[in-house]
Enzyme design. Sequence first.
Site, PDB file in Angstrom:
ATOM      1  N   HIS A 336       0.832  -1.202   0.000  1.00 26.43           N
ATOM      2  CA  HIS A 336       0.000   0.000   0.000  1.00 26.43           C
ATOM      3  C   HIS A 336       0.873   1.261   0.000  1.00 26.43           C
ATOM      4  O   HIS A 336       1.997   1.227  -0.465  1.00 26.43           O
ATOM      5  CB  HIS A 336      -0.982  -0.024   1.171  1.00 26.43           C
ATOM      6  CG  HIS A 336      -1.809  -1.280   1.193  1.00 26.43           C
ATOM      7  ND1 HIS A 336      -2.822  -1.533   0.319  1.00 26.43           N
ATOM      8  CD2 HIS A 336      -1.726  -2.390   1.998  1.00 26.43           C
ATOM      9  CE1 HIS A 336      -3.358  -2.715   0.561  1.00 26.43           C
ATOM     10  NE2 HIS A 336      -2.703  -3.268   1.565  1.00 26.43           N
ATOM     11  N   HIS A 403       2.782  -7.055   4.430  1.00 24.04           N
ATOM     12  CA  HIS A 403       1.400  -6.587   4.619  1.00 24.04           C
ATOM     13  C   HIS A 403       0.922  -6.930   6.028  1.00 24.04           C
ATOM     14  O   HIS A 403       1.500  -7.786   6.712  1.00 24.04           O
ATOM     15  CB  HIS A 403       0.459  -7.246   3.609  1.00 24.04           C
ATOM     16  CG  HIS A 403       0.534  -6.662   2.237  1.00 24.04           C
ATOM     17  ND1 HIS A 403      -0.404  -5.800   1.734  1.00 24.04           N
ATOM     18  CD2 HIS A 403       1.474  -6.814   1.259  1.00 24.04           C
ATOM     19  CE1 HIS A 403      -0.078  -5.447   0.505  1.00 24.04           C
ATOM     20  NE2 HIS A 403       1.064  -6.057   0.190  1.00 24.04           N
ATOM     21  N   GLU A 468       1.818 -11.767   5.532  1.00 19.95           N
ATOM     22  CA  GLU A 468       0.814 -11.094   6.375  1.00 19.95           C
ATOM     23  C   GLU A 468       1.293 -11.247   7.815  1.00 19.95           C
ATOM     24  O   GLU A 468       1.176 -12.306   8.422  1.00 19.95           O
ATOM     25  CB  GLU A 468      -0.561 -11.751   6.190  1.00 19.95           C
ATOM     26  CG  GLU A 468      -1.141 -11.638   4.785  1.00 19.95           C
ATOM     27  CD  GLU A 468      -1.790 -10.293   4.517  1.00 19.95           C
ATOM     28  OE1 GLU A 468      -1.679  -9.382   5.371  1.00 19.95           O
ATOM     29  OE2 GLU A 468      -2.414 -10.148   3.448  1.00 19.95           O
TER      30      GLU A 468
END
Length: 508
Positions: A336, A403, A468
């Site tokens: 992001h 992430h 993650e």
Amino acid sequence: MLGLAKRWLNRPGRRLCRLLAVVLCGLIMFGLPGLAWAADDEDEGESQIYAHYVAGQQGGANNNGGNNTNNNENTNNNGNKKNDEENNSLTDSAYEPVPGYVQENDGLTDTEPENTDPKNNPPENTNPENTEPENNPPPVEPDVYADFPELADSLEVMLWDEAGQTNKKSQVMPVNLAVSGRYLPSDVPAMAISGRTLVPVRLISEQLSAAVDWNQADNTVTISQRGQTIVLTIGSSSALVNGQPTSVPDNVSVTLVTYEGVARTMVPVRFVVENLNAAVDYDAARHIVNITPPLNYDDYEEEEPPVVEPEPEPIPPPGLDENGRMLRRVVVDPGHGGTDPGTNGSGFEEKDLNLAVSLKLQTALENAGFAVIMARSDDSYLGLLERAALTVEEDAPVFVSIHCNSAANIPSANGIETYAGPDDADDAELAGFIQKELIAATGAKDRGVKTSPLVVLTHNAAPACLVEIGFMSNSAECVKIADPAYQQKLADAVAAGIEAYFAAKAEQ
């Protein structure tokens, strides 16, 4: 007188009487039995009548009226019978009907034609199969959408609020996306918002062979394809189509949607697709939006036919020296950034935590002798394809994306998981080494190695994985991820996993 009669009877008279008596006896002996035969056997007599008629038609000079039958019988009795044709035998080919005579012939008479009345002789069904509609219903068309996944009644997502410059939780109705009737998977599903279906802009543009450009300065998305250009602005319901201002139906604007930790720019599907000369239809009963690309670009006079590009030369795996050994280079991708904040929790935004861990990972790798290429080193945005292309541009043999996870509907969800591309053994091997080190260093719940068609994985020329590092939707785990000391543990563990992968490859 009496004397004269006596003398006549005595001489010539007696001879005449004797002759008459002989004749009379012959008639009694032979004539009466013949009359009895004719009277006693009517069926046989009828057959003899027909035989006489046929023999008369055939025989000519050989037939003498009623004597023909007796002659034939006499011939048979004497054992001198000729062949059937010479003796006027009653063959089928010789029959000619006698008025009033009836001969059986499979239920029909020789004197009567077949019944051609359609009422009595309905037309035969020449088709061996029963063609009655009630017995042969039309074939059932196969359900082309039968294998589509079932949809939840609603999904909780984070919608970007342009006015407040923040994400807001919203309930939306999910929609299955199809191209030419075939299911198209997406990490952020298509969804209905304000009566319009929104889809990820890059996903749908790729299916229509359109280019997508993101301008961070003015928050615009430009979609271009063969002379058609659409410019959409985040938070605005007005667009430019080939330079002309155009209102988006129902005032639906481009927006950012975050679902399960993945953020995508979403655009109204019908507005975009139809302006790119494609077709779209919506199955409201099953919530399926189907896109049909143009079949033939030549149908559009203003456009030139597509240019067939030659097949590109195969690209060798990046990051290898002249001996085929991996260069110690790694692309680190903080997920992001910029206008794409990712998920959030406990007052933190994902893009900031991703960057903090990635910068520590950069230091750990450089201390281990690796050259590190950062996809971003500040709060800026970079497209997914641009991130994946860095391995080729920088000749790096490994790509790792950092992430944070989210499951707003299950706030207790926690742990670490690492994603590899589908059916990619190198991705899975890299992800396995990193996952193992992370669980050993942090003691977090091991959610294992999983696969997903994420763009940074499937469009990457080098072994790649996406980590993650924890759930921001779990407040306790989110606070841990925000702790610099825990971030260092995470960074060191990822670096150790990368080192173990390089060592394993060196031995192969």
